[in-house]
Design a protein around this motif. Structure first.
Motif, PDB file in Angstrom:
ATOM      1  N   THR A   1       0.809  -1.363   0.087  1.00 34.79           N
ATOM      2  CA  THR A   1       0.066  -0.103   0.132  1.00 34.79           C
ATOM      3  C   THR A   1       0.984   1.205  -0.039  1.00 34.79           C
ATOM      4  O   THR A   1       1.761   1.512   0.956  1.00 34.79           O
ATOM      5  CB  THR A   1      -0.795  -0.022   1.295  1.00 34.79           C
ATOM      6  OG1 THR A   1      -1.872  -1.095   1.166  1.00 34.79           O
ATOM      7  CG2 THR A   1      -1.673   1.167   1.071  1.00 34.79           C
TER       8      THR A   1
ATOM      9  N   SER B   1       4.691   8.252 -11.591  1.00 36.30           N
ATOM     10  CA  SER B   1       4.427   7.143 -12.336  1.00 36.30           C
ATOM     11  C   SER B   1       5.641   6.320 -12.183  1.00 36.30           C
ATOM     12  O   SER B   1       5.613   5.061 -12.602  1.00 36.30           O
ATOM     13  CB  SER B   1       3.817   7.183 -13.643  1.00 36.30           C
ATOM     14  OG  SER B   1       4.997   8.055 -14.441  1.00 36.30           O
TER      15      SER B   1
ATOM     16  N   LEU C   1       5.959   3.584  -9.180  1.00 36.06           N
ATOM     17  CA  LEU C   1       5.376   2.678  -9.213  1.00 36.06           C
ATOM     18  C   LEU C   1       5.725   1.622 -10.239  1.00 36.06           C
ATOM     19  O   LEU C   1       5.706   0.310 -10.050  1.00 36.06           O
ATOM     20  CB  LEU C   1       3.635   3.187  -9.738  1.00 36.06           C
ATOM     21  CG  LEU C   1       3.076   4.133  -9.003  1.00 36.06           C
ATOM     22  CD1 LEU C   1       1.506   4.430  -9.328  1.00 36.06           C
ATOM     23  CD2 LEU C   1       2.897   3.498  -7.549  1.00 36.06           C
TER      24      LEU C   1
ATOM     25  N   ILE D   1      -3.036  -3.263  -9.510  1.00 34.27           N
ATOM     26  CA  ILE D   1      -3.064  -2.075  -8.521  1.00 34.27           C
ATOM     27  C   ILE D   1      -4.274  -1.373  -8.669  1.00 34.27           C
ATOM     28  O   ILE D   1      -5.049  -1.161  -9.950  1.00 34.27           O
ATOM     29  CB  ILE D   1      -1.962  -1.163  -9.568  1.00 34.27           C
ATOM     30  CG1 ILE D   1      -0.496  -1.741  -9.224  1.00 34.27           C
ATOM     31  CG2 ILE D   1      -1.774   0.485  -8.721  1.00 34.27           C
ATOM     32  CD1 ILE D   1       0.474  -1.068 -10.260  1.00 34.27           C
ATOM     33  N   ASN D   2      -4.806  -1.096  -7.510  1.00 34.27           N
ATOM     34  CA  ASN D   2      -6.340  -0.660  -7.434  1.00 34.27           C
ATOM     35  C   ASN D   2      -7.204  -1.732  -8.285  1.00 34.27           C
ATOM     36  O   ASN D   2      -7.405  -2.889  -7.991  1.00 34.27           O
ATOM     37  CB  ASN D   2      -6.588   0.714  -7.886  1.00 34.27           C
ATOM     38  CG  ASN D   2      -5.897   1.633  -6.767  1.00 34.27           C
ATOM     39  OD1 ASN D   2      -5.247   1.168  -5.961  1.00 34.27           O
ATOM     40  ND2 ASN D   2      -5.710   2.797  -7.019  1.00 34.27           N
TER      41      ASN D   2
ATOM     42  N   PHE E   1       2.715   2.857 -17.880  1.00 34.46           N
ATOM     43  CA  PHE E   1       2.425   3.822 -16.891  1.00 34.46           C
ATOM     44  C   PHE E   1       2.554   5.368 -17.628  1.00 34.46           C
ATOM     45  O   PHE E   1       3.416   5.579 -18.379  1.00 34.46           O
ATOM     46  CB  PHE E   1       3.185   3.564 -15.792  1.00 34.46           C
ATOM     47  CG  PHE E   1       3.067   2.611 -15.037  1.00 34.46           C
ATOM     48  CD1 PHE E   1       2.163   2.486 -14.024  1.00 34.46           C
ATOM     49  CD2 PHE E   1       3.434   1.332 -15.287  1.00 34.46           C
ATOM     50  CE1 PHE E   1       2.143   1.467 -13.032  1.00 34.46           C
ATOM     51  CE2 PHE E   1       3.125   0.267 -14.608  1.00 34.46           C
ATOM     52  CZ  PHE E   1       2.284   0.375 -13.321  1.00 34.46           C
TER      53      PHE E   1
ATOM     54  N   LYS F   1      -7.193   5.851 -15.173  1.00 29.00           N
ATOM     55  CA  LYS F   1      -6.684   6.726 -14.190  1.00 29.00           C
ATOM     56  C   LYS F   1      -6.681   5.861 -12.876  1.00 29.00           C
ATOM     57  O   LYS F   1      -7.802   5.214 -12.410  1.00 29.00           O
ATOM     58  CB  LYS F   1      -7.338   7.949 -14.086  1.00 29.00           C
ATOM     59  CG  LYS F   1      -6.865   8.791 -12.956  1.00 29.00           C
ATOM     60  CD  LYS F   1      -7.519  10.053 -13.133  1.00 29.00           C
ATOM     61  CE  LYS F   1      -6.894  11.161 -12.002  1.00 29.00           C
ATOM     62  NZ  LYS F   1      -7.630  12.702 -11.937  1.00 29.00           N
ATOM     63  N   VAL F   2      -5.547   5.827 -12.197  1.00 32.49           N
ATOM     64  CA  VAL F   2      -5.415   5.409 -10.532  1.00 32.49           C
ATOM     65  C   VAL F   2      -5.381   6.571  -9.734  1.00 32.49           C
ATOM     66  O   VAL F   2      -4.577   7.384  -9.862  1.00 32.49           O
ATOM     67  CB  VAL F   2      -4.485   4.248 -10.473  1.00 32.49           C
ATOM     68  CG1 VAL F   2      -4.923   3.098 -11.233  1.00 32.49           C
ATOM     69  CG2 VAL F   2      -3.030   4.807 -11.100  1.00 32.49           C
ATOM     70  N   THR F   3      -5.918   6.434  -8.593  1.00 33.01           N
ATOM     71  CA  THR F   3      -5.537   7.434  -7.438  1.00 33.01           C
ATOM     72  C   THR F   3      -4.992   7.103  -6.124  1.00 33.01           C
ATOM     73  O   THR F   3      -5.166   5.591  -6.099  1.00 33.01           O
ATOM     74  CB  THR F   3      -6.741   8.075  -7.182  1.00 33.01           C
ATOM     75  OG1 THR F   3      -7.709   7.297  -6.790  1.00 33.01           O
ATOM     76  CG2 THR F   3      -7.384   8.990  -8.440  1.00 33.01           C
ATOM     77  N   ALA F   4      -4.579   7.856  -5.568  1.00 31.75           N
ATOM     78  CA  ALA F   4      -3.934   7.125  -4.074  1.00 31.75           C
ATOM     79  C   ALA F   4      -5.165   6.992  -3.149  1.00 31.75           C
ATOM     80  O   ALA F   4      -6.076   7.758  -3.229  1.00 31.75           O
ATOM     81  CB  ALA F   4      -3.055   8.124  -3.497  1.00 31.75           C
TER      82      ALA F   4
ATOM     83  N   TYR G   1      -2.360   3.769  -3.578  1.00 28.58           N
ATOM     84  CA  TYR G   1      -2.001   2.776  -4.592  1.00 28.58           C
ATOM     85  C   TYR G   1      -1.786   1.340  -3.872  1.00 28.58           C
ATOM     86  O   TYR G   1      -0.935   1.307  -3.389  1.00 28.58           O
ATOM     87  CB  TYR G   1      -0.924   3.169  -5.427  1.00 28.58           C
ATOM     88  CG  TYR G   1      -0.996   4.586  -5.880  1.00 28.58           C
ATOM     89  CD1 TYR G   1      -1.981   4.923  -7.098  1.00 28.58           C
ATOM     90  CD2 TYR G   1      -0.279   5.458  -5.504  1.00 28.58           C
ATOM     91  CE1 TYR G   1      -1.956   6.102  -7.643  1.00 28.58           C
ATOM     92  CE2 TYR G   1      -0.403   6.803  -5.902  1.00 28.58           C
ATOM     93  CZ  TYR G   1      -1.068   7.198  -7.031  1.00 28.58           C
ATOM     94  OH  TYR G   1      -1.151   8.351  -7.658  1.00 28.58           O
TER      95      TYR G   1
ATOM     96  N   PHE H   1      -1.039  -2.594  -4.152  1.00 27.49           N
ATOM     97  CA  PHE H   1      -0.769  -3.542  -5.174  1.00 27.49           C
ATOM     98  C   PHE H   1      -1.052  -4.939  -4.546  1.00 27.49           C
ATOM     99  O   PHE H   1      -0.826  -5.229  -3.172  1.00 27.49           O
ATOM    100  CB  PHE H   1       0.905  -3.513  -4.998  1.00 27.49           C
ATOM    101  CG  PHE H   1       1.481  -2.053  -5.868  1.00 27.49           C
ATOM    102  CD1 PHE H   1       2.087  -2.446  -7.003  1.00 27.49           C
ATOM    103  CD2 PHE H   1       1.211  -0.941  -5.363  1.00 27.49           C
ATOM    104  CE1 PHE H   1       2.865  -1.604  -7.845  1.00 27.49           C
ATOM    105  CE2 PHE H   1       1.829   0.013  -6.060  1.00 27.49           C
ATOM    106  CZ  PHE H   1       2.664   0.021  -7.361  1.00 27.49           C
TER     107      PHE H   1
END
Length: 265
Positions: free
Chosen positions: A147, A157, A160, A177-178, A188, A201-204, A206, A208
């Motif tokens: 996390t 990016s 990650l 991821i998410n 990425f 799109k991914v947001t915090a 994050y 795994f």
């Protein structure tokens, strides 16, 4: 000399006073014999004896017929008996050969069936493994959860991506991821609070989800100068937790290649 007259007595007793003969005396000896035999006078005991004699005679007839059926072999010549015995031996051998052939055929069919079933199982297993690598099927197993949290601008990016590469090098078999499945051709893009994985799109934070050997995955992230220390320098936090069961259920649609074709014939 006396003159008394005595009544006359008929010379034949069967004659009546008028001199006629009785009907019985008029029949011949053969006629009297036939009259004594017919109609027959049969008692119940005679009927029973006659029935028993009939059954006995029928049984003797059947036995004689059965004996006569076997008498052909008894009266056969030695050459004929030898020929018959040879024919029976040949027929027995043919039946044994046919039995062996059918047993071999059954064994081959069973073996072929087993081989086909084994090939089918191997194909299904290979398909499942390839599906896991391609991200088209879900997977579960032991692994870790990483996390990454912190300010949006603190996580880039490329950080990650570095984590993904470290995990793969440590033996990760499935990564999510998410809500995005990460596979070999994932990419990425973006920076700060606008990070995208494969265009999504991914947001915090994050999160795994990684399937693999926990004893190898966790140390790979905590090595000096590794992912965890790099994130902490950027004022982000990285937490690693081992688990006996990690579920990776995000899926990617199966894509058909436009140009690549199988080289197997």
């Amino acid at each position: 000399m006396s003159n008394d007259v005595h009544p006359s007595t008929p010379e034949n007793p069967d004659e009546d006073k008028s001199g006629a003969v009785a009907p019985e005396q008029q029949m011949t000896g053969r006629q009297r014999l036939a009259a004594g035999l017919w109609p027959p006078r049969v008692s119940r005991a005679q009927l029973i004896v006659a029935l028993l004699l009939f059954v006995l005679g029928l049984g003797l007839a059947i036995q004689v017929r059965s004996t006569s059926d076997n008498s052909a072999l008894r009266g056969a010549r030695q050459e004929d008996l030898v020929r018959i015995l040879d024919e029976l031996d040949d027929r027995t051998q043919r039946l044994e050969d046919e039995k062996t052939r059918l047993e071999n055929q059954r064994t081959e069919l069973e073996s072929s069936s087993d081989q086909a079933e084994e090939a089918r199982k191997q194909t299904q297993e290979k398909e499942r493994q390839l599906g896991i690598l391609a991200g088209t099927v879900g997977a579960e197993g032991p692994g870790i959860t990483l996390t990454v949290a912190g300010a949006a601008a603190a996580v880039e990016s490329d950080m990650l991506l570095d984590a993904i590469q470290e995990l793969r090098a440590a033996g990760a078999e499935a990564i999510q991821i998410n809500d995005v499945r990460v596979v070999a051709d994932s990419y990425f893009s973006g920076a700060g609070g606008d990070i995208k994985i494969d265009g999504t799109k991914v947001t915090a934070p994050y999160v795994f989800k990684v399937i693999g050997k926990p004893e190898d995955l966790e140390p790979a992230l905590n090595i000096p100068g590794g992912v965890v220390q790099t994130l902490e320098k950027e004022q982000a936090t990285a937490t690693v937790a081992r688990s006996e069961k990690i579920v990776v259920d995000a899926l990617r649609p199966a894509k058909r290649p436009d140009y690549a074709q199988s080289s197997s014939q």
